[in-house]
Enzyme design. Structure first.
Site, PDB file in Angstrom:
ATOM      1  N   ARG A 121       1.546 -12.106  -1.669  1.00 37.95           N
ATOM      2  CA  ARG A 121       0.157 -12.239  -1.248  1.00 37.95           C
ATOM      3  C   ARG A 121      -0.589 -13.288  -2.058  1.00 37.95           C
ATOM      4  NH1 ARG A 121      -1.987  -9.323   3.287  1.00 37.95           N
ATOM      5  NH2 ARG A 121      -0.523  -7.628   3.703  1.00 37.95           N
ATOM      6  N   SER A 151      -1.341  -5.769   9.440  1.00 33.21           N
ATOM      7  CA  SER A 151      -0.853  -6.746   8.475  1.00 33.21           C
ATOM      8  C   SER A 151       0.460  -7.361   8.949  1.00 33.21           C
ATOM      9  CB  SER A 151      -0.648  -6.061   7.126  1.00 33.21           C
ATOM     10  OG  SER A 151      -0.123  -6.949   6.189  1.00 33.21           O
ATOM     11  N   LYS A 204      -3.211 -12.399  11.769  1.00 30.64           N
ATOM     12  CA  LYS A 204      -4.666 -12.515  11.752  1.00 30.64           C
ATOM     13  C   LYS A 204      -5.138 -13.661  10.873  1.00 30.64           C
ATOM     14  CE  LYS A 204      -5.924  -8.506  10.263  1.00 30.64           C
ATOM     15  NZ  LYS A 204      -4.562  -8.103   9.833  1.00 30.64           N
ATOM     16  N   THR A 205      -4.633 -13.703   9.646  1.00 32.58           N
ATOM     17  CA  THR A 205      -5.064 -14.732   8.701  1.00 32.58           C
ATOM     18  C   THR A 205      -4.602 -16.111   9.152  1.00 32.58           C
ATOM     19  OG1 THR A 205      -5.021 -13.152   6.865  1.00 32.58           O
ATOM     20  CG2 THR A 205      -4.949 -15.484   6.302  1.00 32.58           C
ATOM     21  N   ASP A 215      -9.925 -10.684   7.861  1.00 31.70           N
ATOM     22  CA  ASP A 215      -9.340  -9.340   7.944  1.00 31.70           C
ATOM     23  C   ASP A 215     -10.294  -8.224   8.340  1.00 31.70           C
ATOM     24  OD1 ASP A 215      -6.959  -7.757   7.614  1.00 31.70           O
ATOM     25  OD2 ASP A 215      -7.835  -6.935   5.792  1.00 31.70           O
ATOM     26  N   HIS A 251     -10.830  -3.964  12.168  1.00 38.32           N
ATOM     27  CA  HIS A 251      -9.751  -4.579  11.396  1.00 38.32           C
ATOM     28  C   HIS A 251      -9.336  -5.834  12.143  1.00 38.32           C
ATOM     29  CE1 HIS A 251      -5.453  -4.305   9.556  1.00 38.32           C
ATOM     30  NE2 HIS A 251      -6.268  -5.002   8.791  1.00 38.32           N
ATOM     31  N   ARG A 266       0.832  -1.200   0.000  1.00 41.88           N
ATOM     32  CA  ARG A 266       0.000   0.000   0.000  1.00 41.88           C
ATOM     33  C   ARG A 266       0.870   1.256   0.000  1.00 41.88           C
ATOM     34  NH1 ARG A 266      -2.140   1.204   4.181  1.00 41.88           N
ATOM     35  NH2 ARG A 266      -1.255  -0.311   5.637  1.00 41.88           N
ATOM     36  N   LYS A 294      -8.647  -2.242   0.564  1.00 46.07           N
ATOM     37  CA  LYS A 294      -8.596  -1.356   1.722  1.00 46.07           C
ATOM     38  C   LYS A 294      -9.403  -0.076   1.497  1.00 46.07           C
ATOM     39  CE  LYS A 294      -6.263  -3.854   4.570  1.00 46.07           C
ATOM     40  NZ  LYS A 294      -7.001  -4.511   5.682  1.00 46.07           N
TER      41      LYS A 294
END
Length: 527
Positions: free
Chosen positions: A319, A235, A239-240, A254, A217, A56, A198
């Site tokens: 990713r 990130s 989390k994933t 997410d 988030h 990003r 996002k």
């Protein structure tokens, strides 16, 4: 420029003979291969490169300053204003650029799994693989919904269009601009697909709180007894990975929202980091990368087309995008009840935070507003090594409103539903980054499992002398000495100095929050 004119100009563009609408996955992949946008891997996934932008670009994100939303937006370094006139001129230039393309790709989808809070969205893409990305990431409509529901928001993505900062009023060639009044998101100059994801999250963080819904988030999963867990974190914090648990059903990886009736996923897919991905440690994610999945910047063998998930030739921020249905244990539709446990994830590069600690309500509010972690390499443009950072609510780049607005909603939800909160460090121990080592995923999973199963409810604890956190002395499946961070360092004095260094950073960061109640302040470090 009126909304009618905006919509008319866009309709003129997307009604052309060169426009491909809602192509099915096989047809879209054929287009992607014919256009030489990337390659198929041995697993059947499609791999593409994003060029210069492999993460990003938050400094290139703007919100249009408009009368209808100006007073609501928390303006500053995150939410930078741009004038309506500047936005409209750039909008016309982007549409003119896209009108000259041989092909465009348009797709309709939804944001928000709960139909009571669902927003139809439309995406116009210059690249076919971007259109596959949004197909997998957003909620896919049924045929009858496509015909009856007009889009609430439109993304226009033109990565090949390079802005001229002097002429276009941007910071660089890249731009991500949100207009709440025109219900349009304009993206150009960057091929990083995560900008589309996002941007939608940002608008949901504006729209949902206005309906009394707490947008978050976080990832989420649910156990066989209906016990819901939320995993907050920036990130790269896990989390994933941690929410993809074969013993629990995945709700999403997410972005979620907490309504008066429970939680729901904002998306319809997952966007997983796949650096160092292996089947043994993360089988669900590994197996989800198959036909229809999109890989970004992953190195593949030229002959076998096998992905090399350990390679960082292009970026560490490799990713994988795939639909929730690719996870065998996913919950569809991705809706569930009120959460009983919250996990705050941080990747501490200082190596001083305990691997798990139970938070009081005051500590939970303090650490939610702090949002401490270490940004990992490649997640954002310009980040080449772990960097200590504080991101309010574990998602400051995506929050149009003031962080205190979201923190207030969290406090109300926690109190109403008597929710347990744990702080889990997935970062370093035994020393800071470069000296210590990353905490074992095996042990992190064991600690999270113990927290969700209630094994830590009555566990004997000790108070962290610097941060005041309640650290369990025993946890099933984890050696006792690993639970106390100072016992993993060779030099106790070095640990103490580094811990105080981080504690002062917490204090310094919290100075920016004005009028915070004493109840929240006492949840911080003890120094």
């Amino acid at each position: 420029m009126s909304m009618l004119h905006f919509e008319t100009r866009l309709c003129q563009l997307i009604q052309g003979n060169n426009v491909n609408k809602d192509l099915p996955v096989p047809h879209l992949i054929e287009k992607m291969l014919a256009r030489k946008e990337g390659h198929l891997t041995a697993t059947g996934a499609f791999v593409a490169k994003t060029g210069e932008y492999t993460g990003r670009s938050p400094m290139d994100k703007f919100i249009v300053k408009e009368a209808s939303s100006e007073r609501d937006i928390h303006w500053g370094s995150v939410n930078k204003p741009i004038s309506s006139e500047t936005f409209e001129r750039l909008y016309e230039r982007v549409l003119h650029y896209l009108a000259d393309k041989d092909e465009l790709f348009v797709r309709q989808g939804f944001s928000g799994a709960d139909t009571n809070y669902q927003y139809p969205i439309r995406v116009v893409n210059e690249l076919a693989w971007h259109n596959l990305f949004v197909r997998q990431l957003f909620i896919r409509p049924e045929q009858e919904k496509k015909a009856t529901q007009l889009p609430e928001f439109t993304i226009i993505s033109a990565p090949g269009f390079k802005a001229d900062p002097t002429r276009d009023g941007t910071r660089s060639e890249a731009f991500i601009i949100i207009s709440f009044e025109k219900r349009t998101i304009l993206i150009g100059g960057t091929a990083y697909a995560g900008e589309m994801k996002k941007a939608i999250f940002s608008i949901m963080n504006y729209l949902l709180p206005k309906q009394g819904v707490f947008s978050m988030h976080c990832s989420a999963n649910v156990g066989s007894e209906g016990d819901v867990a939320l995993f907050f974190g920036l990130s790269g914090t896990g989390k994933t990975t941690l929410s993809a648990d074969r013993h629990r059903s995945l709700i999403g990886d997410d972005e979620h929202a907490w309504s008066p009736t429970g939680i729901f996923n904002i998306e319809g897919g997952c966007y997983a980091k796949c650096i160092n991905l292996c089947k043994e440690k993360e089988p669900d994610i590994y197996n989800a990368i198959k036909f229809g999945a999109v890989l970004e910047n992953v190195v593949i063998d030229e002959h076998t087309r096998e992905p090399d998930y350990d390679a960082t030739d292009f970026t560490e921020n490799t990713r994988a995008a795939y639909p929730l249905t690719s996870i065998d244990s996913s919950t569809i539709p991705s809706i569930s009840g009120h959460p009983s446990t919250l996990i705050f994830l941080t990747a501490d590069a200082f190596g001083v935070l305990p691997p798990i600690s139970k938070l009081s309500v005051e500590q939970a509010m303090y650490h939610f507003l702090s949002g401490y972690t270490s940004k990992l390499a490649g997640t954002e443009r310009g980040i080449s090594s772990p960097t200590a950072t504080f991101s309010a609510c574990f998602g400051a780049p995506f929050l149009p409103l003031h962080p205190s607005h979201y923190a207030k909603m969290l406090g109300e939800k926690m109190t109403e539903h008597n929710t347990d909160v744990f702080l889990v460090n997935t970062g370093w121990q035994g020393g800071p980054y470069g000296t210590g080592h990353r905490i074992s995923l095996h042990y992190t999973r064991a600690m999270v499992r113990a927290a969700l199963q209630g094994d830590l409810q009555s566990a004997e604890t000790t108070k962290d002398p610097v941060f005041g956190l309640n650290i369990p002395l025993h946890c099933p499946g984890v050696p006792d000495h690993l639970l106390l961070p100072w016992q993993t360092w060779a030099e106790p004095l070095a640990y103490e100095q580094k811990a105080k260094e981080l504690a002062y950073k917490f204090k310094e960061n919290f100075n920016r929050f004005k009028d915070i109640s004493r109840d929240v302040l006492i949840g911080g470090p003890l120094i």
